[in-house]
Write an enzyme that holds these catalytic residues in place. Structure first.
Site, mmCIF file in Angstrom:
data_model
loop_
_atom_site.group_PDB
_atom_site.id
_atom_site.type_symbol
_atom_site.label_atom_id
_atom_site.label_comp_id
_atom_site.label_asym_id
_atom_site.label_seq_id
_atom_site.Cartn_x
_atom_site.Cartn_y
_atom_site.Cartn_z
ATOM 1 N N LYS A 8 43.797 47.724 28.448
ATOM 2 C CA LYS A 8 44.330 47.212 26.516
ATOM 3 C C LYS A 8 45.276 47.822 25.564
ATOM 4 C CE LYS A 8 41.728 44.331 27.486
ATOM 5 N NZ LYS A 8 41.014 44.532 28.726
ATOM 6 N N GLY B 67 45.784 35.169 41.017
ATOM 7 C CA GLY B 67 45.015 34.211 40.313
ATOM 8 C C GLY B 67 45.055 34.691 38.929
ATOM 9 N N ILE C 127 42.228 39.411 35.126
ATOM 10 C CA ILE C 127 43.311 40.497 34.740
ATOM 11 C C ILE C 127 44.890 39.656 34.796
ATOM 12 C CG2 ILE C 127 44.808 41.720 36.508
ATOM 13 C CD1 ILE C 127 40.881 43.042 37.533
ATOM 14 N N VAL D 278 48.171 29.200 48.350
ATOM 15 C CA VAL D 278 48.769 30.968 49.215
ATOM 16 C C VAL D 278 49.091 30.680 51.035
ATOM 17 C CG1 VAL D 278 49.279 32.763 49.029
ATOM 18 C CG2 VAL D 278 48.470 31.405 46.870
ATOM 19 N N GLY E 131 40.030 38.273 41.714
ATOM 20 C CA GLY E 131 38.595 39.284 41.959
ATOM 21 C C GLY E 131 38.262 39.985 42.484
ATOM 22 N N HIS F 44 36.139 37.317 2.201
ATOM 23 C CA HIS F 44 37.197 35.820 1.498
ATOM 24 C C HIS F 44 38.542 36.883 0.995
ATOM 25 C CE1 HIS F 44 39.889 32.588 0.876
ATOM 26 N NE2 HIS F 44 40.142 33.347 -0.546
HETATM 27 P P1 FAD Z 1 33.638 52.187 37.831
HETATM 28 O O1 FAD Z 1 34.310 51.297 36.486
HETATM 29 O O2 FAD Z 1 33.490 51.175 38.418
HETATM 30 O O3 FAD Z 1 32.510 53.300 37.334
HETATM 31 C C1 FAD Z 1 32.971 53.513 39.210
HETATM 32 C C2 FAD Z 1 32.897 55.208 39.246
HETATM 33 O O4 FAD Z 1 31.897 55.507 40.740
HETATM 34 C C3 FAD Z 1 34.122 55.233 39.741
HETATM 35 O O5 FAD Z 1 34.908 56.107 38.821
HETATM 36 C C4 FAD Z 1 34.193 55.483 41.561
HETATM 37 O O6 FAD Z 1 34.750 56.828 41.546
HETATM 38 C C5 FAD Z 1 32.665 56.050 41.548
HETATM 39 N N1 FAD Z 1 32.650 56.453 43.257
HETATM 40 C C6 FAD Z 1 32.745 55.375 43.858
HETATM 41 N N2 FAD Z 1 31.797 55.682 44.496
HETATM 42 C C7 FAD Z 1 31.395 56.688 44.668
HETATM 43 C C8 FAD Z 1 30.468 58.478 45.408
HETATM 44 N N3 FAD Z 1 30.281 57.925 46.525
HETATM 45 N N4 FAD Z 1 30.516 58.925 44.879
HETATM 46 C C9 FAD Z 1 31.050 59.896 43.414
HETATM 47 N N5 FAD Z 1 32.027 58.359 42.393
HETATM 48 C C10 FAD Z 1 31.695 57.252 43.196
HETATM 49 N N6 FAD Z 1 35.389 44.907 31.868
HETATM 50 C C11 FAD Z 1 34.718 44.755 30.557
HETATM 51 O O7 FAD Z 1 34.047 44.690 29.623
HETATM 52 N N7 FAD Z 1 36.021 44.767 29.556
HETATM 53 C C12 FAD Z 1 37.514 44.776 30.095
HETATM 54 O O8 FAD Z 1 38.472 44.870 28.982
HETATM 55 C C13 FAD Z 1 37.640 45.020 31.498
HETATM 56 N N8 FAD Z 1 39.090 45.239 31.700
HETATM 57 C C14 FAD Z 1 39.313 44.998 32.888
HETATM 58 C C15 FAD Z 1 41.126 45.373 33.416
HETATM 59 C C16 FAD Z 1 41.078 45.595 34.752
HETATM 60 C C17 FAD Z 1 42.596 45.286 35.136
HETATM 61 C C18 FAD Z 1 39.520 45.646 35.625
HETATM 62 C C19 FAD Z 1 39.905 46.109 37.137
HETATM 63 C C20 FAD Z 1 38.310 45.643 34.949
HETATM 64 C C21 FAD Z 1 38.268 45.338 33.740
HETATM 65 N N9 FAD Z 1 36.676 45.044 33.480
HETATM 66 C C22 FAD Z 1 36.590 44.986 31.714
HETATM 67 C C23 FAD Z 1 35.689 45.221 33.785
HETATM 68 C C24 FAD Z 1 34.926 47.119 33.925
HETATM 69 O O9 FAD Z 1 36.273 47.921 34.266
HETATM 70 C C25 FAD Z 1 34.097 47.083 35.265
HETATM 71 O O10 FAD Z 1 33.440 45.806 35.001
HETATM 72 C C26 FAD Z 1 33.815 48.174 34.964
HETATM 73 O O11 FAD Z 1 34.329 49.552 35.031
HETATM 74 C C27 FAD Z 1 32.242 48.943 36.213
HETATM 75 O O12 FAD Z 1 31.955 50.249 35.728
HETATM 76 P P2 FAD Z 1 31.084 50.388 36.762
HETATM 77 O O13 FAD Z 1 30.190 51.473 36.264
HETATM 78 O O14 FAD Z 1 29.819 49.836 37.406
HETATM 79 O O15 FAD Z 1 31.823 51.040 38.058
HETATM 80 P P1 NAI Z 2 38.323 36.652 37.944
HETATM 81 O O1 NAI Z 2 37.369 36.455 39.556
HETATM 82 O O2 NAI Z 2 38.865 37.099 36.463
HETATM 83 O O3 NAI Z 2 40.019 35.641 38.680
HETATM 84 C C1 NAI Z 2 40.188 35.127 40.015
HETATM 85 C C2 NAI Z 2 41.098 34.474 39.932
HETATM 86 O O4 NAI Z 2 41.834 34.155 40.832
HETATM 87 C C3 NAI Z 2 40.021 33.716 39.965
HETATM 88 O O5 NAI Z 2 41.195 32.012 38.558
HETATM 89 C C4 NAI Z 2 40.056 32.942 41.347
HETATM 90 O O6 NAI Z 2 39.880 31.151 41.894
HETATM 91 C C5 NAI Z 2 42.001 32.873 41.963
HETATM 92 N N1 NAI Z 2 42.135 33.035 43.127
HETATM 93 C C6 NAI Z 2 40.369 33.646 44.176
HETATM 94 N N2 NAI Z 2 41.158 33.309 45.695
HETATM 95 C C7 NAI Z 2 42.108 32.972 45.316
HETATM 96 C C8 NAI Z 2 43.729 32.756 46.256
HETATM 97 N N3 NAI Z 2 42.907 33.392 47.537
HETATM 98 N N4 NAI Z 2 44.535 32.307 45.782
HETATM 99 C C9 NAI Z 2 45.066 31.619 44.361
HETATM 100 N N5 NAI Z 2 43.625 32.248 43.403
HETATM 101 C C10 NAI Z 2 42.747 32.464 43.959
HETATM 102 O O7 NAI Z 2 38.976 38.340 39.196
HETATM 103 P P2 NAI Z 2 40.579 39.336 38.075
HETATM 104 O O8 NAI Z 2 40.946 38.008 37.383
HETATM 105 O O9 NAI Z 2 40.748 39.620 39.585
HETATM 106 O O10 NAI Z 2 39.417 39.767 37.521
HETATM 107 C C11 NAI Z 2 38.235 40.650 38.420
HETATM 108 C C12 NAI Z 2 37.050 40.829 36.722
HETATM 109 O O11 NAI Z 2 37.495 42.010 36.729
HETATM 110 C C13 NAI Z 2 37.104 39.783 36.631
HETATM 111 O O12 NAI Z 2 35.604 39.009 37.153
HETATM 112 C C14 NAI Z 2 36.314 40.344 34.950
HETATM 113 O O13 NAI Z 2 34.841 40.712 35.098
HETATM 114 C C15 NAI Z 2 36.868 42.182 35.275
HETATM 115 N N6 NAI Z 2 37.360 41.947 33.754
HETATM 116 C C16 NAI Z 2 37.159 41.949 32.831
HETATM 117 C C17 NAI Z 2 38.413 41.736 31.819
HETATM 118 C C18 NAI Z 2 37.304 41.608 30.349
HETATM 119 O O14 NAI Z 2 36.892 41.350 30.241
HETATM 120 N N7 NAI Z 2 39.030 41.535 29.651
HETATM 121 C C19 NAI Z 2 39.904 41.765 32.013
HETATM 122 C C20 NAI Z 2 39.801 42.330 33.087
HETATM 123 C C21 NAI Z 2 38.890 41.921 34.655
#
Ligand code: FAD
Ligand code: NAI
Length: 475
Positions: free
Chosen positions: A58, A190, A194, A247, A281, A454
């Site tokens: 963000k 994908g 993301i 792909v 994913g 408004h």
């Molecule tokens: P995580 O955030 O993955 O945290 C797990 C933690 O556990 C990590 O710090 C890891 O190092 C630690 N850990 C793992 N194994 C161990 C162990 N054995 N011992 C000690 N520590 C350990 N979601 C949204 O809702 N809004 C968004 O805008 C959004 N944007 C995203 C953008 C990107 C690029 C990505 C990749 C994800 C995004 N997500 C977003 C998804 C979101 O980040 C995850 O759903 C969320 O972080 C999950 O939380 P969690 O606590 O389950 O796991």
């Molecule tokens: P995603 O599940 O959102 O999208 C993956 C995309 O890749 C799908 O459209 C799928 O059809 C495609 N795909 C899968 N395998 C493929 C292949 N071999 N070739 C071509 N296309 C393929 O997963 P993404 O974007 O990696 O994000 C992971 C998760 O992280 C999201 O599902 C979401 O839960 C979380 N996230 C949330 C955000 C938010 O809330 N704003 C921002 C970013 C991530």
């Protein structure tokens, strides 16, 4: 001598750190173990979300949006901004600063709530008297015993088979958030959340972006009408998305990377790029947890098996967030963390999966809650739909951002709101009203009768609710 706790949380992401805080608030002697390291090897709690997910993405979306506004939209306001440049290093440093503020904020919250924090990897040793023995391997080795264990170890980016991430040319979300210079050509595989968010960042900064998507439909989980509107906007911006591709070989070259693929018509194609982001994913993360030592059951995807209440196959072991079933969202992980802490305290923690909002932070933003029109059709539910375009909203015109619409879906008989779908400015904020409405089982008429300020974008929400009964006032 092991340290004894009522609750030990393994993982300090949004699921884990929030569970730990709530457990401590409820009077439990609580520990949280997290292994994430900052650049200096110190603790960086907050998980994927804080370090390489929600927060840094963000921050970059904000910086790149400012850049695009300065280049393309300031002139409409009479502002001359010539020679606008992006200092990528500064943008990344700002993003790192935002991440650090969040890491520090969590450490402060642990202190404030008297959560004992352990920096290192937590793993199961064995079931022990008084609970489970957990080893912490980090700067210092510790052995803890917890009566209740909450596993919140999150997820990792899924690799393309045979194409490991090197974070230089083939990037996961981690590398995608620290590209040091704007690539001329950027490929993504994908076009999910993301793909669209990261693709938008680097397109706004000047990269020629192509996203290859395997499915034939764009954003298949999103309401079709909303997805179509979003696609139109992305096409206009020059964010290229090729649907229905297969792909093939991905090869690193001196110049970057080449991707062989078959397009939707079956034609063989090659895409050349400086960098490739793979966003197909995420997979649940149980690496190093030593789940087998205690017989913790995982499913065939590697997710920890839980019931509706986040109970695992073992007594007093719980799991929340990305490491279990359900959407991989930070707020879903948090809600589960709170609910589990409350259940441990004998309370009735509750997560309503029907009202978890989704947001994609592109421009226009896309946000929704509840069922889509295609889901309602598939479920055989009789519904009424109402839409209102931002084009007819005074605040959107004043902002200069009139793309998109608000769409309501309500039960044809009872008028209960079944889904709200938004594509347009500040959809991420507007969706909250719909979530509240659905939690309270509101009807579309309830929203239509509420006074909205408004001029505000939220008037489009009220008007879409009026549209369900075919009585918009401003359209
Ligand atoms: P995580 O955030 O993955 O945290 C797990 C933690 O556990 C990590 O710090 C890891 O190092 C630690 N850990 C793992 N194994 C161990 C162990 N054995 N011992 C000690 N520590 C350990 N979601 C949204 O809702 N809004 C968004 O805008 C959004 N944007 C995203 C953008 C990107 C690029 C990505 C990749 C994800 C995004 N997500 C977003 C998804 C979101 O980040 C995850 O759903 C969320 O972080 C999950 O939380 P969690 O606590 O389950 O796991
Ligand atoms: P995603 O599940 O959102 O999208 C993956 C995309 O890749 C799908 O459209 C799928 O059809 C495609 N795909 C899968 N395998 C493929 C292949 N071999 N070739 C071509 N296309 C393929 O997963 P993404 O974007 O990696 O994000 C992971 C998760 O992280 C999201 O599902 C979401 O839960 C979380 N996230 C949330 C955000 C938010 O809330 N704003 C921002 C970013 C991530």
């Amino acid at each position: 001598m092991s340290k004894q706790f009522d609750v030990i949380v393994i993982g300090g992401g949004p699921g884990g750190y929030i569970a730990a805080i709530r457990a401590a608030q409820l009077g439990f002697n609580t520990a949280c173990i997290d292994e994430w390291k900052n650049g200096k090897g110190g603790p960086a709690p907050g998980g994927t979300c804080t370090n390489v997910g929600c927060i840094p993405s963000k921050a970059l979306l904000q910086s790149s949006e400012h850049f695009e506004h300065a280049n393309k939209h300031f002139a409409e306001h009479g502002i001359t901004a010539s020679d606008v440049k992006m200092d990528v290093a500064k943008m990344l440093a700002r993003k790192d600063g935002v991440v650090k503020q969040n890491n520090d904020g969590i450490l402060y919250l642990f202190k404030k709530n008297k959560v004992s924090f352990f920096h290192g990897r937590g793993s199961f040793v064995k079931a022990a008297e008084g609970g489970y023995e957990i080893k912490v391997a980090g700067a210092a080795e510790e052995t803890l015993v917890g009566k209740h264990i909450i596993v919140a170890t999150g997820s990792n980016a899924r690799q393309l088979p045979g194409v490991p991430f090197d974070e230089e040319t083939v990037l996961s979300n981690d590398g995608a958030l620290r590209v040091g210079a704007v690539p001329k050509k950027l490929a993504l595989i994908g076009s999910g959340v993301i793909g669209l968010e990261m693709g938008s960042v680097w397109r706004r900064l000047g990269a020629d972006v192509t996203i290859l998507e395997g499915l034939p439909t764009f954003l298949g989980a999103v309401d079709e009408q909303i997805a179509k509107e979003a696609k139109k906007a992305f096409d206009k911006q020059g964010l290229k998305v090729e649907l229905g591709v297969k792909v093939g070989e991905v090869a690193k070259t001196n110049a970057g990377v080449t991707i062989d693929y078959t397009d939707a018509k079956g034609e063989a194609k090659k895409l050349e790029a400086d960098k490739l982001i793979v966003s197909i994913g995420r997979v649940p993360n149980t690496i190093g947890l030593n789940a087998e030592a205690v017989g913790l059951k995982l499913d065939d995807r590697g997710a920890i098996v839980v019931d509706d209440e986040c109970k695992t196959s073992l007594p007093n072991v719980w799991a929340v967030g990305d490491v279990v079933r359900g959407p991989m969202l930070a707020h879903k992980a948090e809600e589960e963390g709170v609910a589990v802490a409350e259940r441990i305290a004998g309370q009735h923690g509750h997560v309503n999966f029907n009202t978890i909002p989704w947001v994609i932070y592109t421009s226009p933003e896309i946000a929704w809650v509840g069922r889509t029109e295609q889901q309602l059709k598939a479920d055989g539910v009789k519904y009424k739909a109402g839409t209102f375009p931002f084009l007819a909203n005074g605040r959107a015109r004043a902002l200069g951002d009139t793309t998109g619409m608000v769409k309501f879906l309500a039960d044809a008989t009872t008028d209960e709101i079944l889904g709200v779908h938004i594509v347009g400015p500040m959809a991420s904020e507007l969706i909250s009203e719909a979530v509240v409405a659905m939690e309270f089982k509101a009807s579309a008429e309830d929203i239509a009768r509420i006074c909205h300020a408004h001029p505000s974008l939220s008037e489009a929400t009220k008007e879409a609710a009026l549209a369900v009964d075919k009585r918009t006032l401003n359209f």
